[in-house]
Design a protein around this motif. Structure first.
Motif, PDB file in Angstrom:
ATOM      1  N   UNK A 179      17.065  30.140   6.236  1.00 21.58           N
ATOM      2  CA  UNK A 179      15.839  29.387   6.168  1.00 21.58           C
ATOM      3  C   UNK A 179      14.870  30.014   5.166  1.00 21.58           C
ATOM      4  N   UNK A 180      13.882  29.265   4.669  1.00 19.96           N
ATOM      5  CA  UNK A 180      12.900  29.832   3.735  1.00 19.96           C
ATOM      6  C   UNK A 180      12.137  30.982   4.393  1.00 19.96           C
ATOM      7  N   UNK A 181      11.512  31.856   3.567  1.00 19.82           N
ATOM      8  CA  UNK A 181      10.719  32.956   4.125  1.00 19.82           C
ATOM      9  C   UNK A 181       9.614  32.440   5.030  1.00 19.82           C
ATOM     10  N   UNK A 182       9.247  33.252   5.988  1.00 17.87           N
ATOM     11  CA  UNK A 182       8.215  32.865   6.931  1.00 17.87           C
ATOM     12  C   UNK A 182       8.773  32.825   8.337  1.00 17.87           C
ATOM     13  N   UNK A 183       7.905  32.722   9.334  1.00 17.20           N
ATOM     14  CA  UNK A 183       8.365  32.682  10.727  1.00 17.20           C
ATOM     15  C   UNK A 183       9.358  31.554  10.964  1.00 17.20           C
ATOM     16  N   UNK A 184      10.360  31.857  11.761  1.00 23.49           N
ATOM     17  CA  UNK A 184      11.399  30.885  12.084  1.00 23.49           C
ATOM     18  C   UNK A 184      10.975  30.099  13.325  1.00 23.49           C
ATOM     19  N   UNK A 185      10.882  28.774  13.264  1.00 22.37           N
ATOM     20  CA  UNK A 185      10.541  28.000  14.464  1.00 22.37           C
ATOM     21  C   UNK A 185      11.550  28.264  15.579  1.00 22.37           C
ATOM     22  N   UNK A 186      11.073  28.545  16.762  1.00 19.81           N
ATOM     23  CA  UNK A 186      11.960  28.939  17.848  1.00 19.81           C
ATOM     24  C   UNK A 186      12.976  27.846  18.170  1.00 19.81           C
ATOM     25  N   UNK A 187      12.636  26.583  17.944  1.00 18.94           N
ATOM     26  CA  UNK A 187      13.563  25.488  18.253  1.00 18.94           C
ATOM     27  C   UNK A 187      14.856  25.587  17.443  1.00 18.94           C
ATOM     28  N   UNK A 188      14.795  26.263  16.278  1.00 16.75           N
ATOM     29  CA  UNK A 188      15.993  26.387  15.457  1.00 16.75           C
ATOM     30  C   UNK A 188      17.015  27.355  16.063  1.00 16.75           C
ATOM     31  N   UNK A 189      16.594  28.124  17.056  1.00 18.76           N
ATOM     32  CA  UNK A 189      17.544  29.032  17.706  1.00 18.76           C
ATOM     33  C   UNK A 189      18.513  28.285  18.623  1.00 18.76           C
ATOM     34  N   UNK A 190      18.238  27.018  18.906  1.00 17.12           N
ATOM     35  CA  UNK A 190      19.134  26.247  19.769  1.00 17.12           C
ATOM     36  C   UNK A 190      20.517  26.116  19.151  1.00 17.12           C
ATOM     37  N   UNK A 191      20.607  26.215  17.837  1.00 22.26           N
ATOM     38  CA  UNK A 191      21.898  26.070  17.159  1.00 22.26           C
ATOM     39  C   UNK A 191      22.461  27.405  16.685  1.00 22.26           C
ATOM     40  N   UNK A 192      21.826  28.484  17.082  1.00 23.57           N
ATOM     41  CA  UNK A 192      22.253  29.801  16.609  1.00 23.57           C
ATOM     42  C   UNK A 192      22.882  30.612  17.731  1.00 23.57           C
ATOM     43  N   UNK A 193      23.956  31.335  17.412  1.00 21.57           N
ATOM     44  CA  UNK A 193      24.591  32.186  18.412  1.00 21.57           C
ATOM     45  C   UNK A 193      23.878  33.537  18.474  1.00 21.57           C
ATOM     46  N   UNK A 194      23.676  33.997  19.703  1.00 22.74           N
ATOM     47  CA  UNK A 194      22.942  35.241  19.915  1.00 22.74           C
ATOM     48  C   UNK A 194      23.779  36.257  20.673  1.00 22.74           C
ATOM     49  N   UNK A 195      23.430  37.517  20.487  1.00 22.48           N
ATOM     50  CA  UNK A 195      23.919  38.617  21.324  1.00 22.48           C
ATOM     51  C   UNK A 195      22.697  39.192  22.024  1.00 22.48           C
ATOM     52  N   UNK A 196      22.715  39.206  23.352  1.00 23.90           N
ATOM     53  CA  UNK A 196      21.540  39.626  24.102  1.00 23.90           C
ATOM     54  C   UNK A 196      21.896  40.681  25.151  1.00 23.90           C
ATOM     55  N   UNK A 197      20.879  41.408  25.589  1.00 22.94           N
ATOM     56  CA  UNK A 197      21.050  42.322  26.708  1.00 22.94           C
ATOM     57  C   UNK A 197      21.436  41.533  27.955  1.00 22.94           C
ATOM     58  N   UNK A 198      22.149  42.185  28.855  1.00 24.73           N
ATOM     59  CA  UNK A 198      22.610  41.524  30.071  1.00 24.73           C
ATOM     60  C   UNK A 198      21.440  41.276  31.025  1.00 24.73           C
ATOM     61  N   UNK A 199      21.698  40.451  32.031  1.00 21.75           N
ATOM     62  CA  UNK A 199      20.641  39.977  32.910  1.00 21.75           C
ATOM     63  C   UNK A 199      19.988  41.030  33.770  1.00 21.75           C
ATOM     64  N   UNK A 200      20.567  42.232  33.895  1.00 19.27           N
ATOM     65  CA  UNK A 200      19.949  43.262  34.719  1.00 19.27           C
ATOM     66  C   UNK A 200      18.853  44.022  33.971  1.00 19.27           C
ATOM     67  N   UNK A 201      18.586  43.663  32.710  1.00 16.05           N
ATOM     68  CA  UNK A 201      17.511  44.270  31.947  1.00 16.05           C
ATOM     69  C   UNK A 201      16.229  43.457  32.124  1.00 16.05           C
ATOM     70  N   UNK A 202      15.106  44.146  32.317  1.00 14.02           N
ATOM     71  CA  UNK A 202      13.819  43.455  32.363  1.00 14.02           C
ATOM     72  C   UNK A 202      13.545  42.745  31.044  1.00 14.02           C
ATOM     73  N   UNK A 203      14.003  43.355  29.938  1.00 10.69           N
ATOM     74  CA  UNK A 203      13.811  42.744  28.624  1.00 10.69           C
ATOM     75  C   UNK A 203      14.501  41.390  28.540  1.00 10.69           C
ATOM     76  N   UNK A 204      15.686  41.269  29.146  1.00  9.76           N
ATOM     77  CA  UNK A 204      16.395  39.986  29.105  1.00  9.76           C
ATOM     78  C   UNK A 204      15.600  38.919  29.851  1.00  9.76           C
ATOM     79  N   UNK A 205      15.015  39.282  30.990  1.00  6.64           N
ATOM     80  CA  UNK A 205      14.196  38.326  31.708  1.00  6.64           C
ATOM     81  C   UNK A 205      13.001  37.884  30.882  1.00  6.64           C
ATOM     82  N   UNK A 206      12.412  38.804  30.143  1.00 11.19           N
ATOM     83  CA  UNK A 206      11.289  38.506  29.264  1.00 11.19           C
ATOM     84  C   UNK A 206      11.713  37.495  28.185  1.00 11.19           C
TER      85      UNK A 206
END
Length: 306
Positions: A179-206
């Motif tokens: 995408x062009x420079x600048x903040x990425x609209x959060x809605x565009x993450x719906x089509x992006x694959x992510x790697x995230x911390x597991x559900x036992x992390x407070x950060x994941x809940x956040x």
């Protein structure tokens, strides 16, 4: 019969394990000896403390009341012993620190180095665990200090704000967003694959709360229970993750991607039991923690709402 500390420890061990056999194994005494000692305690108090009729040994009502005071007494005695051995000149001592897992990636190392540089005679035990477990451990005198996030806290826990932690979407430096420079609209993450911390992390809940608030359901391709694993995955794949800015800054092969709207910030806090004895080592560690936060220019915490 004169009650001794071992009688309290024996009763609490049986109550914790729900079994004379397992408690005896932990205490490294024979089961008949353990049973005899608990019987002696019951006779001395004139009350039945354990219900032995079921498959699991349980505290009676009287036993629960007695055990609550026994735990408190043992905890206070342990604190008294530490107070006696506390060395005000910091030539020796020991500190028990608990942290939530994300801080292991960027804060524990600098804090340990600073403690060793200033006070090489002080030993340090670090435990990585959840915030709930940190607070219950502080109340049970298992830890001296904890580093987690500010409020709400269990009754009896005091928190001092340290700095503001900011989370950001992160990709590998070899896989920046198209995408062009600048903040990425959060809605565009719906089509992006992510790697995230597991559900036992407070950060994941956040993170999950943020996505839910904005109606986004990202595709989670990888879940990991360590920040180090996430950084390795993201550096080598097109996957993105969400990490504290402080972690990203320490990894030149990670590329931060601002989001619109930005992820909410969190206040990092130093926790302790409000009525606990503060050893010289604990006071020194608290001081150096505040010094380190200032020198590393972390974002200052917001004013205390109280």
């Amino acid at each position: 019969m004169a009650l001794e500390l071992r009688h309290l420890r024996y009763l609490l061990a049986v109550a914790e394990h729900g079994s004379f056999t397992r408690a005896a194994e932990e205490l490294r005494i024979s089961q008949p000896t353990l049973s005899q000692q608990v019987r002696q305690l019951e006779r001395a108090l004139g009350a039945q403390l354990l219900d032995r009729t079921g498959r699991t040994v349980r505290l009676t009502d009287a036993g629960r009341a007695y055990a609550r005071h026994a735990r408190s007494a043992l905890r206070d005695l342990a604190a008294a012993e530490r107070a006696v051995h506390d060395v005000q000149d910091l030539s020796r001592g020991h500190l028990r620190l608990a942290v939530t897992p994300t801080f292991t990636a960027y804060l524990v190392g600098p804090l340990t180095a600073e403690l060793h540089a200033r006070h090489p005679g002080i030993g340090l035990t670090v435990r990585e665990t959840s915030q709930d477990r940190i607070e219950t451990g502080l109340l049970a005198d298992e830890f001296d200090l904890g580093i987690a996030f500010r409020g709400p806290h269990l009754p009896g826990i005091a928190a001092t704000a340290l700095f503001t932690e900011t989370l950001t979407l992160v990709t590998g430096a070899d896989h920046p967003p198209a995408e062009p420079p600048g903040p990425l609209p959060v809605r565009q993450l719906a089509s992006r694959q992510l790697a995230l911390l597991s559900g036992d992390f407070a950060t994941r809940g956040h993170i999950d709360d943020y996505f839910a608030q904005h109606g986004v359901s990202p595709r989670i391709a990888v879940e990991a229970n360590s920040v180090q694993a996430l950084t390795e995955v993201v550096q080598r794949t097109p996957l993105a993750t969400v990490l504290p800015d402080a972690v990203t800054h320490d990894h030149p092969r990670l590329f931060p991607v601002p989001l619109d709207p930005a992820l909410p910030t969190r206040t990092v806090a130093l926790l302790h039991r409000a009525d606990a004895y503060r050893s010289a080592a604990a006071r020194a560690f608290a001081d150096l923690t505040h010094d380190l936060v200032r020198t590393r220019a972390y974002a200052p915490p917001p004013p205390d709402p109280s």
